[in-house]
Structures are given as structure tokens and as C-alpha cells.
Design an enzyme around this catalytic site. Sequence first.
Site, mmCIF file in Angstrom:
data_model
loop_
_atom_site.group_PDB
_atom_site.id
_atom_site.type_symbol
_atom_site.label_atom_id
_atom_site.label_comp_id
_atom_site.label_asym_id
_atom_site.label_seq_id
_atom_site.Cartn_x
_atom_site.Cartn_y
_atom_site.Cartn_z
ATOM 1 N N ASP A 46 0.868 -1.190 0.000
ATOM 2 C CA ASP A 46 0.000 0.000 0.000
ATOM 3 C C ASP A 46 0.906 1.242 0.000
ATOM 4 O O ASP A 46 2.126 1.128 0.040
ATOM 5 C CB ASP A 46 -0.914 -0.004 1.240
ATOM 6 N N ASP B 280 0.809 -17.586 -4.148
ATOM 7 C CA ASP B 280 1.358 -16.508 -4.974
ATOM 8 C C ASP B 280 0.239 -15.847 -5.771
ATOM 9 O O ASP B 280 0.167 -15.968 -6.989
ATOM 10 C CB ASP B 280 2.438 -17.084 -5.907
#
Length: 536
Positions: A150, A503
Amino acid sequence: MGQNILVDEIGYLPMDPKRAVYRGEETLQFSVIDKKTGEEVYGGVTGREIYCKAAEEKNRIISFDALTEPGEYYIKAGDEESVTFEIKDWAYRDAMKSMLKFFYLQRCGTSLPKEHAGIYAHDKCHDTDARIYGTDTFKNVSGGWHDAGDFGRYIVPAAVTIADLFLALELDPDLAKQDFDAPVDYPEMGPLLSEIKYEIDWMLKMQDEKTGEVYHKVTCMHFCDFFMPEDEKDELVISPTSYAATLDFAASLAMAIKFFKPYDAEYAAVLESASKKAYDAAMKMEVKSFRNPEEIVTGEYGDEGLEDELYWASAELFRAFGDEKYRKTFEEMAYTHISHGYGWEDVYSFGNVAYILSEYPLDETLKNIIIAAIDAKADSLMTLCRSNGYNVSFNEKSFIWGSNMYLIQNACHLYTAYFFTRKEYYLEAAIEHVHYIFGKNPCNICFLTGYGTNRVMNPHHRPSAAKKEPMPGMIIGGPDSGLHDPTAEKHLQGMPAAKCYVDELLSYSTNEITLYWNSAMICMLAQFTKDYKERK
Ligand code: G3I
Ligand code: 9MR
Ligand code: ZN
């Protein structure tokens, strides 16, 4: 080709112990094959069976210490074949550079030119003044590094990140000169220190000049979509000050002083006064964990136990300034309780190391008690290593959010213990943790993006997602058996703890990246490098 011989996909150093893991039912003959010639250069039999509860596997160690000749190899056993790996002098040089460069690529409040950032180049981001939560006051808090996948900027993790990097510089002073292909703002300081200054300049802006307290974070109210940082246009909000942020700020800036003093005495003085002011401010604050204000849903870093922040800050300010008040606070706390931890939540180890290494006169008895505690903890990690099929200090309960960081920090602890006790087996155990991160793990993947044959392709990292190409040089969070996101829940139901990794872009609890996961690895590798140079 099977998937059952797990190796360090980056490589092994010539003079070090070399281990791979075979998972399977029976004892097998193995051969190490030279990739170029196709010839067997080393052979043997897999070791005794270890049942690894965390991975629910039977493991057998493959040892090939005696193979020291640099080259490219793979291992064969039965129908199984490993991926290719290298034996190479300081095989991790390139990985280290790329992990260092990551900090530059996370820069906020500036544009990143193509020349240095390649496809991750972007325009200036997050450069508007931020509103102080609950007021109509705006403040310039631009700069620093984006925390993770983020774009938030948070003081608590920032402080441990720079603390890791300072420890790395202290352990391996050559690291200061390491070039990592980023522009260097202050060439006299060298690339790394100069890059750290970029973060500290931002941290300084996060202190309330009047009170000395430090704001916890600056983020938008919500996490944004998967685009480049300059496209996050929502209002920036500064969350309230917190006790943990204020003390972590004090501690990490105290640590910074001696590194900057030789180049910029004025800056060092600024750091000193900011650090002392924060410490004094914390003494007047309520000892309370930070909680997100109602409308703000970005990362909380809401630490439950706050004694260790005071412990760390007191030790660090004592080491930097020698004042009795810091020393007394630390010593009283340490006589009551000694613990460990190099993470954002538990920072005891930074305090322990700062106190032991202090050049001001200290309580020698306490110093020895702390070293004994470090030794005892390392000893308990050794017990875990012995019953783990991959020889790392983890059991089935260890796989929490950011498990790779905890694993790396255990290795840092083993190194610390080696540093103070010179017990060689701590060193050898620590090295196995490096190999685990680089591929010798039950997930059969190299947890450093851009490296290894089995690579992470979809890290939870906005610029990587926006450019559809994983940014190299990022350490992945790793298995988390708590299944803390919907994607993990969907894919990992019923999996053994050590294999709770996926993943997938949306699996932020297993596949994100952060500043402090990289810095932890850098700190561990710096110790490894220093030690390697000594052993050579
Ligand atoms: O400490 C407890 C432990 O006692 C317990 O046994 C274990 C069982 O699950 O949980 C441990 O707490 C976990 C804690 O991480 C450990 O560090 C929590 O469950 C877990 O929710 C928590 O995760 C943190 C996560 O934010 C959610 O708050 C991660 O450590 C932390 O790295 C992560 O940080 C995020 C930021 O908020 C936002 N930016 C990205 C960053 C990385 O994902
Ligand atoms: O991208 C966010 C990541 O940095 C955080 O670690 C994570 C947990 O706080 O949250 C991620 O954002 C997700 C949000 O929590 C829920 N909606 C989807 C967001 C992107 O996956
Ligand atoms: Zn930004």
C-alpha cells in the site's frame, strides 16, 4: 522432474556448509551434477528421516559441504531433480543490491525517473499537505518511503526499518559504500545513508513541534486500487500521535546520530533534539495502544505490549547521550524482565544490543545477565532447528502474518548470540535461515522477488500489479496459517502451516511485501557478509 529436492535457488558460498532437503519416503543416493559437463561432481546418501510437523512431510537432509568449486549445479536423487543453483563467492551480492534499491523505489513525494526506476518510474505522488485528523489544520508531511504494497507511511514500521539498516551498517561498515543504482542525494554519505536520510527527513515532519509527540501515520482513509502512487488522489490524513510511534521515533533517531555526525553536524543536532523531545513527550503520554479512528481503515500497527518501546528508547538514548535518567529506566526494566524481538511489535532486542554495546559506563552484572538471556533464547531456537525438516527455528505455530520476517529475525538472534558468545553452531544454524528464504523451504519458492527459478510472480504490491511485472528485490511475507485474507482462505484450507502461502495478488496476508521485511533480510545478510569476510 519432481518438486521434492529443495535448494537455495540463489546459491551457496564456497566455504560454507551446504544443505538441500529431500522430501519423500525413502533414503536415496544423491548426486550433485555440474550443469556444464553433466558429470557428477559429488555424491552421497540422504540423511536420517526428520518428520517435519509444520510441513507434514518426511524430510532428509542432503549435505554437500565438501563441494567448494564455484560453478552451476543441480542435484539428482531417484526421479527427482532440483533446480539449478550456483556455488559462488559472495553469491548474494546482486540480491543485496536489489533489496537495497527497493527503498529508493518506494520513495514517496517525488518523481522517479526512468533512468533509475525503469518501468516503475512515476510522477510526484502524495505531495499535497495532509489534514490532521479531526481538525481543519493541514501539515506538510511529504517524503519518506511507502510502507508496503500500500502507499501508507507509518512511523512504527519506519523506525524498525531504519534501525535494522543502522544495525546492518554497524555490523558491516562496507555496506555504506555499496552502490545500488539509485541517485545519491548526499554523495559524501554514501548511497545507503543518503537513502535513509530521505526517510528520516519525512519522520522529522511527523513530530508535532509543540508537544514533541509523534503522529502515528499518514494515509488516505482507505486502501486504494492497484495503480501507481501518483494516482492515489484521496485526501491524506494524519492519524493521531501514539505512544509507540513517539518512543520508536526517539529510539531510531538516537541511533541515527552517530552515522550522520561525521558528514553533517547540524543535522545530527536536529536529530538529537528531536529524539530527546520525543522521549520526554512520551513520558507525559498515556501508555495506550494506537487504534484506528473510526473512518480510517488503513494499517493499524496497534501494538499491544508497550514496555519494549520504552525499553528500546531508554537503551538507545543512553547509548547515544549517556544520561543517568535513560540508564536508570532501562536498568530497572531489564532487571524485571528481559525479552527479545527485532520486529515492529517487539523491539526488545534493539534495546539489549544498544545497552550491551554502549560505551558509557554501565552495570556489568546486568550486561552479563542480558548476554546470558540472549544465549538461552538462541539455545531454544537451536532446539527448534533440530526438529524442523528444513533446519530452521520454526514449528507449526510459527507461521503467522509476516512469518518470513520472524524467521529472519530468529537468524538475527542467532547471529547476535554468536557475536557475544562465539558459539560457531549458532552461525551455522543462522545460515540455514538464509537458504530457507531463498528457496530451501516447503513452498519450493524463492521468497525474494526477481530471483530464483521458482519465482514469486504476483506480489501484493501496487506498482508491481499496475505494471504487471513484479518489482525485483522484495522479501515476501510468507506462509500465514491464520488465513487472514479471502484468497488465502479460498486456496489454503486444510494446508499444513508451513505451506499456507499462495502466490496471488490478493493474498495480502501471505504475499505482500514491506520495508521492514526487506530491512530484516538486509540486516541478516550484512552480518553474514561480515562474518564471511572474517572466515575467509
Ligand atoms: O502476535 C500474535 C501472536 O501472539 C499470535 O500467536 C498470532 C496468531 O495469529 O498472531 C500474532 O499477531 C499477528 C501479528 O500480525 C503478528 O505480527 C496478527 O494475527 C496479525 O493480524 C498481524 O498482522 C499484521 C497485519 O499488518 C495486520 O494488522 C502484520 O504483522 C503487519 O506486518 C501488517 O502490516 C501491514 C500494514 O498494516 C499495512 N501495510 C502493509 C503491511 C503488511 O501486510
Ligand atoms: O493492500 C492492503 C494491504 O497493504 C494491507 O496489508 C491489507 C490488510 O490491511 O489490506 C490490503 O487492502 C485490502 C483491504 O484490506 C480489503 N480490500 C481489498 C484491499 C486490497 O486487497
Ligand atoms: Zn507516495
